[in-house]
Write an enzyme that holds these catalytic residues in place. Structure first.
Site, PDB file in Angstrom:
ATOM      1  N   ASP A   1       0.989  -1.265  -0.108  1.00 40.83           N
ATOM      2  CA  ASP A   1       0.048  -0.325  -0.511  1.00 40.83           C
ATOM      3  C   ASP A   1       1.268   1.470   0.432  1.00 40.83           C
ATOM      4  OD1 ASP A   1      -2.350   1.841   1.020  1.00 40.83           O
ATOM      5  OD2 ASP A   1      -1.114   2.017   2.057  1.00 40.83           O
TER       6      ASP A   1
ATOM      7  N   ASP B   1       0.066   5.202   0.886  1.00 36.30           N
ATOM      8  CA  ASP B   1      -0.759   6.174   2.596  1.00 36.30           C
ATOM      9  C   ASP B   1      -0.907   5.602   2.863  1.00 36.30           C
ATOM     10  OD1 ASP B   1      -0.900   8.619   0.509  1.00 36.30           O
ATOM     11  OD2 ASP B   1      -2.508   7.014  -0.481  1.00 36.30           O
TER      12      ASP B   1
ATOM     13  N   THR C   1      -2.825   0.976  -4.046  1.00 37.79           N
ATOM     14  CA  THR C   1      -3.482   2.027  -3.733  1.00 37.79           C
ATOM     15  C   THR C   1      -4.478   2.655  -4.372  1.00 37.79           C
ATOM     16  OG1 THR C   1      -2.779   4.606  -2.990  1.00 37.79           O
ATOM     17  CG2 THR C   1      -1.403   3.122  -4.610  1.00 37.79           C
TER      18      THR C   1
HETATM   19  C1  XBP Z   1      -5.472   6.612   0.843  1.00 37.55           C
HETATM   20  C2  XBP Z   1      -6.356   7.113   0.511  1.00 37.55           C
HETATM   21  C3  XBP Z   1      -6.448   8.205  -0.228  1.00 37.55           C
HETATM   22  C4  XBP Z   1      -5.547   9.406   0.224  1.00 37.55           C
HETATM   23  C5  XBP Z   1      -5.296  10.282  -0.772  1.00 37.55           C
HETATM   24  O1  XBP Z   1      -5.613   5.109   1.348  1.00 37.55           O
HETATM   25  O2  XBP Z   1      -7.607   6.930   0.947  1.00 37.55           O
HETATM   26  O3  XBP Z   1      -7.149   8.775  -0.290  1.00 37.55           O
HETATM   27  O4  XBP Z   1      -5.793   9.732   1.952  1.00 37.55           O
HETATM   28  O5  XBP Z   1      -5.643  10.778  -2.067  1.00 37.55           O
HETATM   29  P1  XBP Z   1      -4.640   3.818   1.096  1.00 37.55           P
HETATM   30  P2  XBP Z   1      -6.172  10.638  -2.648  1.00 37.55           P
HETATM   31  O6  XBP Z   1      -3.603   4.110   1.779  1.00 37.55           O
HETATM   32  O7  XBP Z   1      -5.847   2.304   1.843  1.00 37.55           O
HETATM   33  O8  XBP Z   1      -4.548   3.444  -0.159  1.00 37.55           O
HETATM   34  O9  XBP Z   1      -7.042  12.650  -2.821  1.00 37.55           O
HETATM   35  O10 XBP Z   1      -5.976  11.029  -4.192  1.00 37.55           O
HETATM   36  O11 XBP Z   1      -7.696  10.002  -3.217  1.00 37.55           O
HETATM   37 MG    MG Z   2      -2.848   3.351   3.651  1.00 32.45          MG
END
Ligand code: XBP
Ligand code: MG
Length: 234
Positions: free
Chosen positions: A7, A9, A119
């Protein structure tokens, strides 16, 4: 274990505070007096995807705003502006990888372990994070990069993991995912991908029932250690 799926973020890097500030920058630039603090943002992270998160916030706190005729244009425009602010923060070097992650990636590559990404974020965010922290060539290190632009529905739905596993040509149970959140874990479970959790400040305390193991950091984490966890679950 034939492939490791990362993943982004919260897992490759603690990005969420930079995301939060970028949302606030976009709101201010557009003249809206909304400001997301850390407590509110922790709650808003229940919903993945930036556009979906803005809509969720409005539903909860400014429902009248959703009646605007231009709302379906306004949310994507705000999100585009947020992405620009976020990418600028990445380019300024404000978002390093989590300690230990670069060593782990290097060890995977040295051992010919297939690595991939799953992601829900916007493609340019992943690309910039990798380029700035690991160099331009790093995009080629990953067998495939599944992101929010590749699938119509985001985590906790399994689509991005289904897509990655399909691209890898493996069975889901032959892979191991590294995730930081409950939404990521549920996406893995629905896709049949075994999942190990490494928490951060925003996800500590979430319900991780069903994960292979839960750690607080990557310190001392090696490929051999991941393989042991994976073998223990088989
Ligand atoms: C990450 C997210 C993303 C970021 C923001 O979730 O939810 O939406 O917070 O990115 P994960 P965007 O780690 O579960 O993939 O604004 O580009 O959507
Ligand atoms: Mg995440």
């Amino acid at each position: 274990m034939k492939a490791l799926i990362f993943d982004v973020d919260g897992t490759l890097a603690d990005t969420e505070d930079a995301h939060r500030k970028a949302f606030n920058d976009a709101f201010a630039k557009a003249g809206f007096h909304w400001s997301w603090d850390r407590v509110l943002y922790k709650h808003l992270l229940k919903v993945t995807g930036g556009k979906q998160r803005i809509r969720f916030f409005l539903e909860e706190q400014h429902p009248d705003f959703l009646e605007r005729d231009d709302i379906d244009d306004l949310i994507p425009a705000l999100h585009k502006s947020k992405t620009d602010f976020f990418v600028a923060r990445l380019q300024n070097g404000q978002v390093p990888l989590r300690p230990g992650i670069e060593d782990l990636i290097n060890e995977c590559r040295a051992n010919d372990m297939t690595i991939a990404i799953a992601t829900t974020t916007t493609p340019v965010n992943v690309e910039t994070l990798l380029r700035v922290n690991l160099g331009d060539d790093s995009l080629n290190w990953f067998a495939c990069i599944g992101d929010g632009g590749k699938v119509p529905v985001l985590k906790p739905e399994p689509d991005v993991y289904d897509w990655v596993v399909d691209q890898l040509g493996l069975a889901a149970k032959e892979t191991l995912a590294l995730e930081d959140s409950r939404n990521g874990l549920v996406a893995c479970e629905r896709a049949g991908v075994p999942c190990l959790i490494v928490t951060n400040d925003y996800t500590l305390g979430q319900d991780f029932t069903g994960c292979l193991d839960e750690w607080e950091s990557y310190e001392g984490v090696t490929l051999a250690k991941l393989q042991t966890v994976y073998a223990g679950a088989a």
